[in-house]
Design an enzyme around this catalytic site. Structure first.
Site, PDB file in Angstrom:
ATOM      1  N   LYS A  43       2.473 -84.408   4.147  1.00 35.73           N
ATOM      2  CA  LYS A  43       1.234 -84.821   4.836  1.00 35.73           C
ATOM      3  C   LYS A  43       1.424 -86.116   5.594  1.00 35.73           C
ATOM      4  CE  LYS A  43      -2.401 -82.128   3.034  1.00 35.73           C
ATOM      5  NZ  LYS A  43      -3.672 -82.031   2.348  1.00 35.73           N
ATOM      6  N   LYS A  77      -5.431 -73.496   4.976  1.00 34.67           N
ATOM      7  CA  LYS A  77      -6.697 -73.543   5.709  1.00 34.67           C
ATOM      8  C   LYS A  77      -6.680 -74.598   6.805  1.00 34.67           C
ATOM      9  CE  LYS A  77      -9.057 -75.323   1.500  1.00 34.67           C
ATOM     10  NZ  LYS A  77      -8.091 -76.106   0.855  1.00 34.67           N
ATOM     11  N   LYS A  82       3.605 -71.893   3.778  1.00 33.83           N
ATOM     12  CA  LYS A  82       2.436 -71.514   2.963  1.00 33.83           C
ATOM     13  C   LYS A  82       1.225 -71.233   3.857  1.00 33.83           C
ATOM     14  CE  LYS A  82      -0.142 -74.778   1.135  1.00 33.83           C
ATOM     15  NZ  LYS A  82      -0.794 -75.828   0.338  1.00 33.83           N
TER      16      LYS A  82
HETATM   17  P1  TYM Z   1      -6.395 -76.742  -2.269  1.00 39.08           P
HETATM   18  O1  TYM Z   1      -7.793 -77.036  -1.882  1.00 39.08           O
HETATM   19  O2  TYM Z   1      -5.323 -76.961  -1.252  1.00 39.08           O
HETATM   20  O3  TYM Z   1      -6.272 -75.267  -2.769  1.00 39.08           O
HETATM   21  C1  TYM Z   1      -7.098 -74.735  -3.789  1.00 39.08           C
HETATM   22  C2  TYM Z   1      -6.282 -73.812  -4.679  1.00 39.08           C
HETATM   23  O4  TYM Z   1      -5.692 -72.777  -3.875  1.00 39.08           O
HETATM   24  C3  TYM Z   1      -4.286 -72.722  -4.127  1.00 39.08           C
HETATM   25  N1  TYM Z   1      -3.607 -72.338  -2.880  1.00 39.08           N
HETATM   26  C4  TYM Z   1      -2.783 -71.291  -2.753  1.00 39.08           C
HETATM   27  N2  TYM Z   1      -2.365 -70.369  -3.634  1.00 39.08           N
HETATM   28  C5  TYM Z   1      -1.526 -69.410  -3.179  1.00 39.08           C
HETATM   29  N3  TYM Z   1      -1.099 -69.324  -1.891  1.00 39.08           N
HETATM   30  C6  TYM Z   1      -1.494 -70.229  -0.972  1.00 39.08           C
HETATM   31  N4  TYM Z   1      -1.077 -70.132   0.282  1.00 39.08           N
HETATM   32  C7  TYM Z   1      -2.377 -71.273  -1.393  1.00 39.08           C
HETATM   33  N5  TYM Z   1      -2.969 -72.314  -0.749  1.00 39.08           N
HETATM   34  C8  TYM Z   1      -3.707 -72.960  -1.674  1.00 39.08           C
HETATM   35  C9  TYM Z   1      -3.909 -74.139  -4.551  1.00 39.08           C
HETATM   36  O5  TYM Z   1      -2.718 -74.148  -5.293  1.00 39.08           O
HETATM   37  C10 TYM Z   1      -5.110 -74.547  -5.361  1.00 39.08           C
HETATM   38  O6  TYM Z   1      -4.988 -74.071  -6.687  1.00 39.08           O
HETATM   39  N6  TYM Z   1      -5.127 -80.775  -4.935  1.00 39.08           N
HETATM   40  C11 TYM Z   1      -5.803 -79.495  -4.993  1.00 39.08           C
HETATM   41  C12 TYM Z   1      -7.266 -79.579  -5.355  1.00 39.08           C
HETATM   42  C13 TYM Z   1      -7.535 -80.324  -6.624  1.00 39.08           C
HETATM   43  C14 TYM Z   1      -7.265 -79.858  -7.937  1.00 39.08           C
HETATM   44  C15 TYM Z   1      -7.734 -80.888  -8.802  1.00 39.08           C
HETATM   45  C16 TYM Z   1      -6.708 -78.676  -8.438  1.00 39.08           C
HETATM   46  C17 TYM Z   1      -8.114 -81.553  -6.728  1.00 39.08           C
HETATM   47  N7  TYM Z   1      -8.232 -81.879  -8.036  1.00 39.08           N
HETATM   48  C18 TYM Z   1      -7.641 -80.740 -10.194  1.00 39.08           C
HETATM   49  C19 TYM Z   1      -6.624 -78.547  -9.833  1.00 39.08           C
HETATM   50  C20 TYM Z   1      -7.066 -79.569 -10.683  1.00 39.08           C
HETATM   51  C21 TYM Z   1      -5.727 -78.846  -3.616  1.00 39.08           C
HETATM   52  O7  TYM Z   1      -5.520 -79.502  -2.626  1.00 39.08           O
HETATM   53  O8  TYM Z   1      -6.015 -77.533  -3.603  1.00 39.08           O
END
Ligand code: TYM
Length: 343
Positions: free
Chosen positions: A126, A211, A208
């Site tokens: 990032k 969004k 990957k």
């Molecule tokens: P975020 O918002 O990027 O994504 C949410 C969840 O979706 C999963 N994910 C994917 N899984 C499979 N293939 C993909 N292409 C893909 N893109 C996203 C992510 O692994 C995630 O589980 N840092 C985290 C949000 C967060 C969080 C937390 C998660 C904040 N605090 C505490 C767990 C516990 C994030 O950016 O997810």
């Protein structure tokens, strides 16, 4: 003397384990978010005590337009209800409405090393893609995530594979604090599903699905209409070789097979057998239709929830109140141990 018989102690009902997970409202969630995380949240929610949040504080680590952010927070909150999470059974909330997250994150910052944070691959990625805004929040992001998890004493955190490193650092931070002050936090385990853990971009299957990808053809959004989904899957990048099977150098087909398997429950051998002698066109149509059917009920329920913003706000407030009760209990414990004077 007559022996006094003591009635055996009634066995204590076993405490259910706790799961927690969050999603950022940094854009419309994708099929990757759905298959990698949200679908598992729903499956696990019935079995565990559960809390799920819209991680809006995380989203501002990259610049957001305030109006758009406000809208996206409510969209993602509605999505959590639309995937079938029940606010009577799970705590569903918006992170910024529970101040304990920011408070614990600050404290944990002081128990996290600069070197540990510099090694985070997501930070490295990032800070390249947002080179004009490498802010301290982006750097300390995993500490806030550790706070999210540790506040709820979560045993299990269902995430996609990309979050594994962040989970490891949350465990390290929790263990370090416990080592200094005695057991304070439950040390969480990641829960990464067998399939769907890493859904790839439809246009560049080495990357990957995300969004925040500027190319909308690279991802299916969970709110896309059926015809858009079909179009995007039909234009997915594959290879020139022609066979539907999982293999090296077939990243595009491997990705579509993963998506198809998640939506239909079929394993790879079965998929290969079903499409033997058929071309990529047939396969892509089948994948598209399976995705349409998987997302249809989610989109329909989402549209229904979005019509009632007052209900969404009420549910968010209720969720924040329940979340605060648990989070403040942990925060108080932490503050006492650190030596703060509580009112
Ligand atoms: P975020 O918002 O990027 O994504 C949410 C969840 O979706 C999963 N994910 C994917 N899984 C499979 N293939 C993909 N292409 C893909 N893109 C996203 C992510 O692994 C995630 O589980 N840092 C985290 C949000 C967060 C969080 C937390 C998660 C904040 N605090 C505490 C767990 C516990 C994030 O950016 O997810």
């Amino acid at each position: 003397m007559e022996e006094i018989k003591v009635a055996p102690e009634a066995p204590k009902p076993e405490k259910k384990k706790t799961i927690l997970s969050c999603i950022q409202p940094s854009g419309i969630p994708t099929l990757g978010n759905y298959l990698g995380a949200l679908k598992n949240w729903k499956l696990l929610a019935d079995e565990f005590d559960s809390a799920f949040a819209v991680a809006d504080l995380h989203a501002i680590t990259v610049r957001q337009d305030p109006q758009k952010l406000r809208k996206q927070i409510m969209e993602v909150f509605a999505l959590l209800l639309a995937i079938g999470l029940d606010p009577e059974k799970s705590i569903i909330f918006i992170q910024s409405q529970v101040p304990a997250h920011s408070q614990l994150a600050w404290i944990l910052n002081c128990y996290t090393q600069f070197g540990e944070m510099s090694r985070m691959t997501q930070f490295k990625d990032k800070s390249q893609s947002h080179a004009d805004n490498v802010n301290v929040g982006l750097f300390a992001y995993p500490v806030l995530m550790a706070a999210d998890i540790l506040l709820y004493q979560a045993d299990l955190v269902p995430v996609g594979a990309d979050q594994k490193q962040h989970l490891e650092i949350a465990r390290d931070i929790g263990n370090r604090f416990n080592g200094i002050y005695g057991k304070t936090f439950t040390i969480p385990e990641p829960y990464i599903g067998k399939s769907g853990a890493r859904v790839m971009s439809l246009q560049d299957p080495m990357k990957k699905m995300s969004k925040s990808d500027p190319n909308p053809k690279s991802f299916v959004s969970v709110f896309d209409q059926p015809e858009t989904i079909m179009k995007k899957i039909r234009s997915a990048v594959t290879d020139s070789e022609g066979g539907v099977y999982y293999g090296e150098g077939k990243d595009g087909i491997n990705n579509l097979m993963g998506i198809y398997s998640c939506c239909t429950g079929l394993d790879y051998d079965q998929i290969t057998a079903d499409f033997s002698g058929k071309g990529y066109g047939d396969f892509k149509n089948a994948v598209g239709e399976a995705v349409v059917e998987e997302l249809r009920p989610v989109r329909e329920r989402y549209e229904m929830f979005m019509k009632d913003q007052a209900y969404l706000k009420e549910m968010a407030a209720k969720g924040a109140e329940s979340a605060s009760r648990i989070a403040n209990r942990t925060l108080t414990k932490v503050m006492k141990k650190c030596g703060f004077v509580l009112p």
